[in-house]
Design an enzyme around this catalytic site. Structure first.
Site, PDB file in Angstrom:
ATOM      1  N   ASP B 186       0.823  -1.211   0.000  1.00 27.41           N
ATOM      2  CA  ASP B 186       0.000   0.000   0.000  1.00 27.41           C
ATOM      3  C   ASP B 186       0.858   1.262   0.000  1.00 27.41           C
ATOM      4  O   ASP B 186       1.813   1.351   0.749  1.00 27.41           O
ATOM      5  CB  ASP B 186      -0.875   0.050   1.266  1.00 27.41           C
ATOM      6  CG  ASP B 186      -1.877  -1.069   1.319  1.00 27.41           C
ATOM      7  OD1 ASP B 186      -2.913  -0.875   1.970  1.00 27.41           O
ATOM      8  OD2 ASP B 186      -1.603  -2.150   0.748  1.00 27.41           O
ATOM      9  N   HIS B 188      -0.973   4.526  -0.665  1.00 23.69           N
ATOM     10  CA  HIS B 188      -1.964   5.472  -0.164  1.00 23.69           C
ATOM     11  C   HIS B 188      -1.552   6.925  -0.287  1.00 23.69           C
ATOM     12  O   HIS B 188      -1.606   7.688   0.682  1.00 23.69           O
ATOM     13  CB  HIS B 188      -2.291   5.158   1.307  1.00 23.69           C
ATOM     14  CG  HIS B 188      -3.237   4.016   1.464  1.00 23.69           C
ATOM     15  ND1 HIS B 188      -4.476   3.991   0.901  1.00 23.69           N
ATOM     16  CD2 HIS B 188      -3.108   2.845   2.143  1.00 23.69           C
ATOM     17  CE1 HIS B 188      -5.081   2.845   1.205  1.00 23.69           C
ATOM     18  NE2 HIS B 188      -4.274   2.135   1.951  1.00 23.69           N
ATOM     19  N   ASP B 215      -3.826  -0.265  -3.645  1.00 23.95           N
ATOM     20  CA  ASP B 215      -3.985   0.854  -2.710  1.00 23.95           C
ATOM     21  C   ASP B 215      -2.966   1.958  -2.967  1.00 23.95           C
ATOM     22  O   ASP B 215      -2.194   2.349  -2.078  1.00 23.95           O
ATOM     23  CB  ASP B 215      -3.921   0.365  -1.254  1.00 23.95           C
ATOM     24  CG  ASP B 215      -5.242  -0.236  -0.810  1.00 23.95           C
ATOM     25  OD1 ASP B 215      -5.417  -0.470   0.397  1.00 23.95           O
ATOM     26  OD2 ASP B 215      -6.113  -0.474  -1.683  1.00 23.95           O
ATOM     27  N   ASP B 218      -6.016   7.300  -2.007  1.00 26.10           N
ATOM     28  CA  ASP B 218      -6.813   7.533  -0.807  1.00 26.10           C
ATOM     29  C   ASP B 218      -5.946   7.751   0.420  1.00 26.10           C
ATOM     30  O   ASP B 218      -4.847   7.218   0.537  1.00 26.10           O
ATOM     31  CB  ASP B 218      -7.783   6.374  -0.516  1.00 26.10           C
ATOM     32  CG  ASP B 218      -9.011   6.409  -1.416  1.00 26.10           C
ATOM     33  OD1 ASP B 218      -9.616   5.353  -1.632  1.00 26.10           O
ATOM     34  OD2 ASP B 218      -9.354   7.507  -1.904  1.00 26.10           O
ATOM     35  N   ARG B 219      -6.496   8.524   1.343  1.00 25.22           N
ATOM     36  CA  ARG B 219      -5.888   8.807   2.650  1.00 25.22           C
ATOM     37  C   ARG B 219      -4.700   9.773   2.584  1.00 25.22           C
ATOM     38  O   ARG B 219      -4.661  10.747   3.309  1.00 25.22           O
ATOM     39  CB  ARG B 219      -5.471   7.527   3.379  1.00 25.22           C
ATOM     40  CG  ARG B 219      -6.644   6.604   3.691  1.00 25.22           C
ATOM     41  CD  ARG B 219      -6.193   5.526   4.669  1.00 25.22           C
ATOM     42  NE  ARG B 219      -7.122   4.421   4.760  1.00 25.22           N
ATOM     43  CZ  ARG B 219      -8.182   4.364   5.545  1.00 25.22           C
ATOM     44  NH1 ARG B 219      -8.479   5.380   6.306  1.00 25.22           N
ATOM     45  NH2 ARG B 219      -8.955   3.306   5.561  1.00 25.22           N
ATOM     46  N   ASN B 247      -8.227  -2.731  -2.778  1.00 26.20           N
ATOM     47  CA  ASN B 247      -9.615  -2.395  -2.467  1.00 26.20           C
ATOM     48  C   ASN B 247      -9.874  -0.894  -2.559  1.00 26.20           C
ATOM     49  O   ASN B 247     -11.025  -0.444  -2.600  1.00 26.20           O
ATOM     50  CB  ASN B 247     -10.049  -2.954  -1.101  1.00 26.20           C
ATOM     51  CG  ASN B 247      -9.268  -2.359   0.043  1.00 26.20           C
ATOM     52  OD1 ASN B 247      -8.043  -2.285   0.007  1.00 26.20           O
ATOM     53  ND2 ASN B 247      -9.964  -1.930   1.073  1.00 26.20           N
ATOM     54  N   HIS B 248      -8.814  -0.109  -2.651  1.00 23.99           N
ATOM     55  CA  HIS B 248      -8.999   1.331  -2.801  1.00 23.99           C
ATOM     56  C   HIS B 248      -8.934   1.803  -4.252  1.00 23.99           C
ATOM     57  O   HIS B 248      -9.062   2.985  -4.535  1.00 23.99           O
ATOM     58  CB  HIS B 248      -7.978   2.091  -1.944  1.00 23.99           C
ATOM     59  CG  HIS B 248      -8.388   2.220  -0.509  1.00 23.99           C
ATOM     60  ND1 HIS B 248      -9.044   3.326  -0.011  1.00 23.99           N
ATOM     61  CD2 HIS B 248      -8.272   1.359   0.522  1.00 23.99           C
ATOM     62  CE1 HIS B 248      -9.292   3.138   1.280  1.00 23.99           C
ATOM     63  NE2 HIS B 248      -8.838   1.961   1.629  1.00 23.99           N
ATOM     64  N   HIS B 299      -3.732  -8.244  -3.342  1.00 14.12           N
ATOM     65  CA  HIS B 299      -3.810  -7.185  -2.342  1.00 14.12           C
ATOM     66  C   HIS B 299      -4.263  -7.654  -0.960  1.00 14.12           C
ATOM     67  O   HIS B 299      -3.626  -7.360   0.046  1.00 14.12           O
ATOM     68  CB  HIS B 299      -4.723  -6.065  -2.828  1.00 14.12           C
ATOM     69  CG  HIS B 299      -4.820  -4.953  -1.845  1.00 14.12           C
ATOM     70  ND1 HIS B 299      -3.794  -4.066  -1.622  1.00 14.12           N
ATOM     71  CD2 HIS B 299      -5.802  -4.583  -0.987  1.00 14.12           C
ATOM     72  CE1 HIS B 299      -4.144  -3.210  -0.684  1.00 14.12           C
ATOM     73  NE2 HIS B 299      -5.367  -3.488  -0.286  1.00 14.12           N
ATOM     74  N   ARG B 366     -14.011  -5.683   8.387  1.00 13.08           N
ATOM     75  CA  ARG B 366     -13.961  -4.840   7.211  1.00 13.08           C
ATOM     76  C   ARG B 366     -15.320  -4.705   6.557  1.00 13.08           C
ATOM     77  O   ARG B 366     -15.573  -3.781   5.822  1.00 13.08           O
ATOM     78  CB  ARG B 366     -13.037  -5.470   6.169  1.00 13.08           C
ATOM     79  CG  ARG B 366     -11.657  -5.758   6.683  1.00 13.08           C
ATOM     80  CD  ARG B 366     -10.712  -4.778   6.127  1.00 13.08           C
ATOM     81  NE  ARG B 366      -9.350  -5.205   6.294  1.00 13.08           N
ATOM     82  CZ  ARG B 366      -8.319  -4.435   6.041  1.00 13.08           C
ATOM     83  NH1 ARG B 366      -8.519  -3.218   5.593  1.00 13.08           N
ATOM     84  NH2 ARG B 366      -7.095  -4.869   6.210  1.00 13.08           N
ATOM     85  N   HIS B 393      -2.559  -4.617   2.335  1.00  9.60           N
ATOM     86  CA  HIS B 393      -3.883  -4.380   2.916  1.00  9.60           C
ATOM     87  C   HIS B 393      -3.887  -4.021   4.396  1.00  9.60           C
ATOM     88  O   HIS B 393      -4.801  -3.361   4.863  1.00  9.60           O
ATOM     89  CB  HIS B 393      -4.740  -5.632   2.679  1.00  9.60           C
ATOM     90  CG  HIS B 393      -6.216  -5.427   2.802  1.00  9.60           C
ATOM     91  ND1 HIS B 393      -6.873  -4.315   2.360  1.00  9.60           N
ATOM     92  CD2 HIS B 393      -7.186  -6.225   3.310  1.00  9.60           C
ATOM     93  CE1 HIS B 393      -8.176  -4.427   2.580  1.00  9.60           C
ATOM     94  NE2 HIS B 393      -8.393  -5.589   3.159  1.00  9.60           N
ATOM     95  N   ASP B 572     -22.920  14.994  -6.380  1.00 11.38           N
ATOM     96  CA  ASP B 572     -22.172  15.953  -7.171  1.00 11.38           C
ATOM     97  C   ASP B 572     -21.707  15.384  -8.503  1.00 11.38           C
ATOM     98  O   ASP B 572     -21.905  15.965  -9.543  1.00 11.38           O
ATOM     99  CB  ASP B 572     -20.959  16.402  -6.353  1.00 11.38           C
ATOM    100  CG  ASP B 572     -20.742  17.884  -6.505  1.00 11.38           C
ATOM    101  OD1 ASP B 572     -19.626  18.327  -6.245  1.00 11.38           O
ATOM    102  OD2 ASP B 572     -21.693  18.571  -6.907  1.00 11.38           O
ATOM    103  N   ASP B 574     -22.609  12.812 -10.168  1.00 11.58           N
ATOM    104  CA  ASP B 574     -23.539  12.208 -11.117  1.00 11.58           C
ATOM    105  C   ASP B 574     -24.728  13.069 -11.468  1.00 11.58           C
ATOM    106  O   ASP B 574     -25.445  12.777 -12.395  1.00 11.58           O
ATOM    107  CB  ASP B 574     -24.023  10.857 -10.558  1.00 11.58           C
ATOM    108  CG  ASP B 574     -22.870   9.873 -10.524  1.00 11.58           C
ATOM    109  OD1 ASP B 574     -22.576   9.359  -9.434  1.00 11.58           O
ATOM    110  OD2 ASP B 574     -22.263   9.675 -11.582  1.00 11.58           O
ATOM    111  N   SER B 576     -24.541  16.715 -11.218  1.00 10.91           N
ATOM    112  CA  SER B 576     -24.226  18.135 -11.355  1.00 10.91           C
ATOM    113  C   SER B 576     -24.367  18.594 -12.801  1.00 10.91           C
ATOM    114  O   SER B 576     -24.145  17.815 -13.722  1.00 10.91           O
ATOM    115  CB  SER B 576     -22.820  18.409 -10.874  1.00 10.91           C
ATOM    116  OG  SER B 576     -21.902  17.618 -11.577  1.00 10.91           O
TER     117      SER B 576
END
Lengths: 164, 576
Positions: B186, B188, B215, B218-219, B247-248, B299, B366, B393, B572, B574, B576
């Site tokens: 990961d 991230h 991954d 994100d974060r 998964n991200h 992952h 999870r 993960h 937003d 979908d 806007s």
């Protein structure tokens, strides 16, 4: 009336101690199966506020080890022993002024500080010797960066502040 | 001659005194270290509990949303479309995929229409095929905090997509040429860690193949930059860079965990198109890589039903998000068995965690994937004639961890994941004919003037951060907690026993943590150990004003702040 209240207090004290022990134990129970590595038992005991010497620790381990040493300590035996230790308040930590005095004893010339060599020699060659890792960690915090030696009075008071 | 007897006695006495002093100091120091160690683990369990509690929330989202619909004032203009867009099946907590689908098979090339590069743009102008020189320009521009223009980003993504489509669900890597391969876990969005890896291990090339195990985004703050660098390396070396889906790499996760927000911020008016491209490209990422037919890299992990033959045949592109049934399935109750089987295969590969207990259980922590035990690993490896499973993960303090008797290796490449100093990052070099695994650890630091921080200071910083995060969670449940506390406070003294306090926290927050040990860090205690419970909520700035009218909307909103953001972002992108 007072009798039952006392008993209630005693019961809840034991219950509380039991929970404390469980929490400390669980932190080191990597496999979530109520066992911990025997090498971490010392850390767990100390994290609960008891300060046995290595020799005393050895005796405690002997009490709770399996007959055939597996390398693991089970929770039940640990808990029973630890509850007693906590209730009887054994192995209480040394107050800071005595630690300070201990440093002063080692400071044979009364300089007010210890050199790195002096402390290293004591910690690794005498008593219940430190290993390399322990020594390095202690030195990293104890050595005053400006003076290059261990100003033990400052060191002891710093440690007591950080130790919650 | 020697000393007189009295001198000898004095010397002996002094020696004993000294020995006692030494032992005292050693014992004292060991106690201090043990305390630090316990605090470190405690802090770690706080971070992990909060992290997984958050992920689990994702699948409990539908409860919140139904509540929210109740309190929304219907404007009479058919709330129906709104409700339909978020119609969640009562059996499983999933969204209606209608809102996520590609709008009518839009030709992706059209995305570039009307997208001109303004003269004020200071970043690199990419041409394909990409060269190393251009990668350097990209990295330089990132250092100057520039964003790669949307036009070039989309062109890059189109190229990535084109290549990924030619690759199977499971890729097969060989070390016959390079004699080694490096696996990263990961990342991230931690760009500094990616640079650290390349600095230590070299850039990807024919002789230096890499497997990036998911991954990427994100974060962290630099998900965009990380994924662009990775994708650039990929298009330059499509046969030596293996990208596994994590998964991200998932639109729903990105809505919630920061990637979409980051894209909106960095691409502004073009962000919708860029987000759309990423959503699409992620679904084309392969699911696993096998090295020399001996080591499998994916992952999350496996389950007792993981079957590589089945996985190879899946149309992986149907899974815009692994949290939803594939493609055109509108309702989980209408899915056919084959689809369900396939969906589970994908979920298990990307979401599972190894556990020390034998057997296979659903991963309730999870909310997706499985918990798989050592026996599952053994039989899976045997069946497929593999010798090792490498996965990621899960964050590990050392950046890596072997479990299941050395059959599973977790590698995590984002150092300081929770906080500066919380953990090391690592990557694995698989080398030689025996495919030996060598782990390299690192911790990236941000400022060049970063001085060496003592172990104690690190623990203090990380601990403070964990307690802060924990307090936020506590504050979000203030009303419920206060009422629980008050129930135990029979004599209205403002204090309750520590058992009652711990019990209340565990019941209301539903997180298992060593509360007794944390007590003094969260609230003020009396001399006898009782807790002044109102102080539980101290020292944290309330961002919204507490109106005091029962479970205020503010509180409910705050508690589900992250959920809210997800929903609004969904609206937003979908509508806007």
């Amino acid at each position: 009336m007072a009798g039952t209240e006392e008993k209630d207090n005693a019961d809840s004290l034991v219950a509380d101690i039991h929970k404390k022990i469980t929490e400390a134990f669980d932190l080191f129970d990597h496999e979530s199966n109520k066992t911990v590595d025997v090498r971490e038992v010392g850390t767990i005991i100390r994290s609960l506020g008891c300060v046995p010497s290595e020799a005393e620790l050895h005796d405690m381990l002997h009490e709770i080890e399996e007959e055939e040493p597996t390398g693991y300590i089970r929770f039940e035996k640990f808990s029973i022993m630890m509850t007693k230790v906590l209730i009887e308040r054994r192995y209480k930590p040394t107050p800071d002024d005595q630690i300070l005095r201990a440093f002063q004893v080692l400071d044979t010339e009364g300089k007010g500080y210890l050199t790195v060599e002096e402390l290293t020699k004591y910690m690794t060659e005498e008593g219940e010797a430190f290993n390399q890792e322990e020594l390095e960690e202690m030195l990293s915090a104890a050595v005053n960066p400006d003076k290059g030696n261990i100003q033990y009075k400052d060191y002891v008071s710093e440690m007591s502040q950080e130790d919650t | 001659m020697g000393c007189s007897p009295s001198k000898k006695v004095v010397r002996a006495k002094n020696a004993t005194k000294r020995l006692r002093a030494v032992v005292r100091i050693q014992t004292w120091y060991r106690r201090y270290r043990a305390n630090l160690e316990a605090r470190r683990r405690c802090t770690w369990s706080i971070f992990q509990s909060l992290e997984y509690a958050g992920e689990q929330d994702q699948l409990k989202l539908h409860n919140f949303f139904n509540n929210m619909l109740d309190s929304l004032v219907s404007d009479g203009n058919s709330p129906a479309p709104l409700i339909r867009a978020f119609n969640v099946n009562k059996r499983a907590s999933i969204y209606d995929t209608q809102s996520m689908r590609d709008s009518g098979g839009e030709m992706l090339q059209n995305l570039l229409e009307g997208m001109e590069v303004e003269p004020s743009y200071k970043g690199p102008h990419l041409t394909f095929p990409l060269t190393m020189n251009q990668l350097h320009k990209i990295v330089q521009s990132f250092r100057r905090k520039l964003t790669l223009h949307a036009k070039y980003t989309i062109q890059l993504l189109l190229e990535v997509r084109r290549i990924l489509k030619t690759q199977g669900n499971i890729r097969y890597a060989s070390t016959s040429l390079s004699k080694q391969v490096t696996v990263c876990g990961d990342i991230h969005g931690k760009l500094s860690d990616l640079y650290t890896i390349f600095h230590k291990n070299g850039l990807p090339s024919v002789n230096n193949p890499y497997i990036f195990n998911g991954d990427f985004v994100d974060r962290g703050q630099f998900s965009t930059e990380v994924v662009i660098v990775l994708f650039s390396c990929f298009v330059m070396n499509p046969n030596e860079v293996y990208l596994n889906r994590g998964n991200h790499e998932d639109h729903v996760m990105n809505l919630r965990y920061g990637f979409v927000k980051e894209l909106q911020m960095k691409y502004k008016q073009h962000s919708r198109k860029v987000i759309h491209m990423f959503k699409d490209v992620f679904s084309w990422l392969p699911l696993a890589t096998v090295v020399d037919d001996q080591i499998i890299v994916c992952h999350g992990g496996i389950s007792d039903t993981t079957n590589l033959k089945t996985l190879a045949k899946i149309d992986r592109h149907r899974y815009m998000s692994t949290l939803q049934p594939p493609g055109e399935c509108e309702d989980i109750s209408t899915m056919d068995t084959q689809d369900l089987i396939e969906w589970k295969q994908v979920l298990d590969l990307l979401w599972s965690d190894p556990k020390p207990i034998d057997g296979c259980q659903p991963n309730t922590f999870r909310g997706g994937g499985s918990y798989f035990g050592p026996d599952i690993t053994t039989s899976f490896l045997q069946q497929n004639k593999f010798k090792l499973l490498i996965r990621s993960h899960e964050c590990k303090p050392e950046g890596f961890e072997y479990t299941h008797n050395g059959q599973v290796l977790t590698v995590f490449s984002a150092s300081n994941y929770y906080e500066m100093g919380s953990n090391l990052g690592a990557f694995v070099r698989i080398q030689g004919a025996e495919l030996e695994c060598r782990v390299v650890q690192y911790m990236s630091t941000h400022s060049p003037t970063h001085r060496k921080v003592s172990f104690t200071q690190r623990i203090n910083t990380v601990e403070k951060s964990a307690i802060q995060d924990l307090k936020e969670k506590i504050l979000a449940s203030k009303h419920k907690l206060l009422s629980e506390f008050k129930k135990c406070d029979l004599d209205n003294s403002g204090s309750i026993s520590s058992s009652d306090w711990c019990c209340a926290l565990e019941t209301v927050l539903e997180i298992e943590l060593p509360w007794r040990t944390l007590k003094s860090k969260i609230a003020k205690c009396d001399n006898n150990g009782d807790v002044q419970y109102e102080t539980t909520f101290d020292e944290l700035e309330v961002r919204h004003r507490y109106s005091g009218n029962g479970p205020s909307i503010t509180e409910t909103l705050y508690r589900h702040r992250e959920n809210l953001e997800t929903i609004f972002r969904l609206i937003d992108t979908d509508h806007s």
